[in-house]
Design a protein around this motif. Structure first.
Motif: not given
Length: 540
Positions: A50, A107, A109-111, A113, A268, A271
């Motif tokens: 990423r 904003w 892309l999935q951040a 955990d 995605n 994972n």
């Protein structure tokens, strides 16, 4: 420069670049093996996929077009003031890309955990800052590259990489809870060291007797800042339009180069943990391609761009230059082909053992060995494509570059669709198969261009893609013997059977090398005299 001097400089640059990339890959290799013991594979996935995708995208899209245009601007009537003004546009362009990409990474892309991978949002900003810092050195990098300051690049990038590794190791051991801050700080240190080394070198070099003897176009460091000269336009229009053509191409090339990371990041399909394992195997599998093939491609692009006049076929060039370019291209093709074949043959039988030694059961179990086996075959295509595109991009006219942009657009779209479909069906192997398909299409296009280029001349450099029949026979025997050895001795029976397996591979590899030396004498001589530094020094 005479063609012989350009070839000598390009060969020396390639040799130093190879040594530099070897050091980089060894350091990265050791660093990854070390960090695997201290951080999670999810954290490695976020950093290496990423965040490094953000860094490479920003840097590549901001500078690649300027590099390709300005390194081949002899035919444009080189005015260094206009070249420097053009190169400085890379930084504001990088700022624009930085704002856009940071917004996407924050904003859209999935951040991850925050409990398992903290500090994601500050890390995105710091990686962007590091990329912009590296862009500040771009005018100095181009000047150094054109004037063959090969030691400068080696020293600057070596010190920067060593500093990055030291920061990473110290912080991983002493403060692993800092998570992404560790790798963000290390990347900023790398970019800062790189810029500092280039600035200090030119501050010392400019105005010296060496600079005057080489007729260097600038006398003071402030001369390298953008400025206008009376009665001259700020930019060279021909060079600017060529840059725009390469810019459109670089956008598409970036998608093809980093396509699997874009698919992983935006769709995605894997994972973060699987991304981390895939990226480690990708780095391991592409190690030879990065420390050997890429420096050769970069260095000999400079050679072809200087020796050949862009946009003119071989029939209308200086025949002594065409002869030298054809000979060099043929030898380069044969070199990368042989290396790629060796990697593909031996990669099949030694992937499991290599991953088991490197990362333990984390990498050697599951799909890891299969990924590396497929990647070994992909390296062969990667090697051939690097050299063929290197020549094609150096010889194409602006109009041909524009037409190729349309080809790249089609390849980019098909690659993304194919990657998504194959990954959905086959997992990580799908990425490699999609890359193989696209690389094969790119090779086909470049080979057709080279064939047309030399069609009306007596030279046939594509003969470099035909290995000697004896080499093929020995490689086939080696494949059979090592595959049988792996089944008999590797890899869950202790160290002694593993050593037997390694010994079988060493004997087979020795047989391949001896066969190459006996059958490919012309190309072995080229490697000795042009690519190995000690032989190059003896020749001069």
């Amino acid at each position: 420069m005479a063609s012989e001097d350009v070839l000598k400089g390009a060969s020396t640059l390639a040799s130093y670049n190879v040594l530099l990339q070897v050091m980089f890959r060894v350091l990265t290799f050791v660093l990854n093996a070390f960090t695997l013991r201290y951080v999670s594979k999810e954290l490695i996935g976020v950093v290496n996929v990423r965040l490094m995708l953000l860094y490479s995208t920003l840097v590549f899209l901001s500078r690649e077009a300027f590099r390709r245009a300005c390194l081949s601007c002899e035919g444009a009537g080189r005015n260094w003031r206009q070249v420097i003004n053009l190169l400085w546009l890379a930084f504001p362009l990088g700022c624009l890309w930085g704002v856009l990409l940071v917004c996407v990474w924050w904003w859209m892309l999935q951040a991850p955990d925050p409990d398992t991978i903290p500090y994601y949002f500050p890390a995105v900003g710091l990686f962007c800052l590091a990329a912009l810092t590296e862009l500040l050195a771009e005018p100095l990098w181009v000047l150094a590259h054109v004037h063959m300051f090969v030691r400068l690049k080696v020293i600057a990038e070596s010190l920067a990489m060593i500093a990055k590794c030291l920061i990473t190791v110290v912080m991983v051991v002493s403060a692993p809870q800092w998570g992404l801050y560790i790798f963000s700080a290390a990347q900023c240190v790398y970019a800062g060291f790189l810029l500092l080394c280039y600035v200090l070198y030119f501050v010392h070099f400019l105005g010296s007797e060496e600079a005057e003897s080489k007729l260097f176009p600038f006398r003071h460091i402030k001369d390298m800042l953008p400025s206008r000269v009376d009665h001259e336009p700020l930019l060279n229009w021909k060079l600017t339009t060529l840059t725009w053509s390469f810019f459109k191409q670089s956008f598409l090339k970036q998608i093809l180069t980093e396509g699997e990371r874009y698919v992983m990041t935006f769709l995605n399909v894997l994972n973060f943990g699987d991304q981390g394992v895939y990226d480690i195997i990708n780095n391991l599998g592409s190690m030879v391609a990065r420390f050997l093939f890429l420096p050769i491609e970069e260095s000999f692009y400079v050679f072809f761009a200087k020796v050949l006049e862009r946009g003119r076929s071989a029939r209308y060039q200086k025949q002594e230059d065409v002869s030298m370019a054809a000979e060099v291209l043929e030898c380069l093709l044969k070199l990368v082909l042989l290396i790629g074949l060796i990697i593909a043959v031996f990669g099949y039988a030694y992937s499991h053992l290599a991953l088991d030694i490197y990362g333990g059961e984390l990498l050697s179990s599951g799909s890891g060995p299969t990924l590396l086996q497929f990647y070994s075959c992909y390296v062969l295509l990667l090697a051939i494509n690097g050299v063929t595109e290197c020549f094609a991009f150096a010889a194409m006219s602006k109009e041909e570059v524009d037409r190729y942009n349309l080809v790249m657009l089609g390849l980019s779209a098909s690659f993304l669709l194919l990657s998504y479909w194959l990954t959905w069906m086959l997992g990580g192997v799908g990425f490699i198969l999609a890359n193989c398909c696209n690389m094969a299409l790119r090779i086909t296009h470049s080979v057709m261009y080279i064939h047309r280029y030399f069609l009306q001349s007596e030279y046939r450099p594509l003969r470099g893609l035909r290995p000697h029949s004896a080499v093929i026979v020995v490689l086939g025997m080696s494949y059979a013997l090592t595959a049988f050895s792996e089944r008999m001795f590797c890899c869950d029976s202790g160290w002694l059977p593993r050593l037997v397996h390694v010994a079988v591979g060493a004997v087979c590899l020795l047989g391949v090398v001896i066969t190459v030396f006996l059958t490919e004498t012309k190309h072995v001589q080229f490697i000795r005299t042009q690519l190995l530094p000690r032989y190059s020094k003896k020749r001069t």
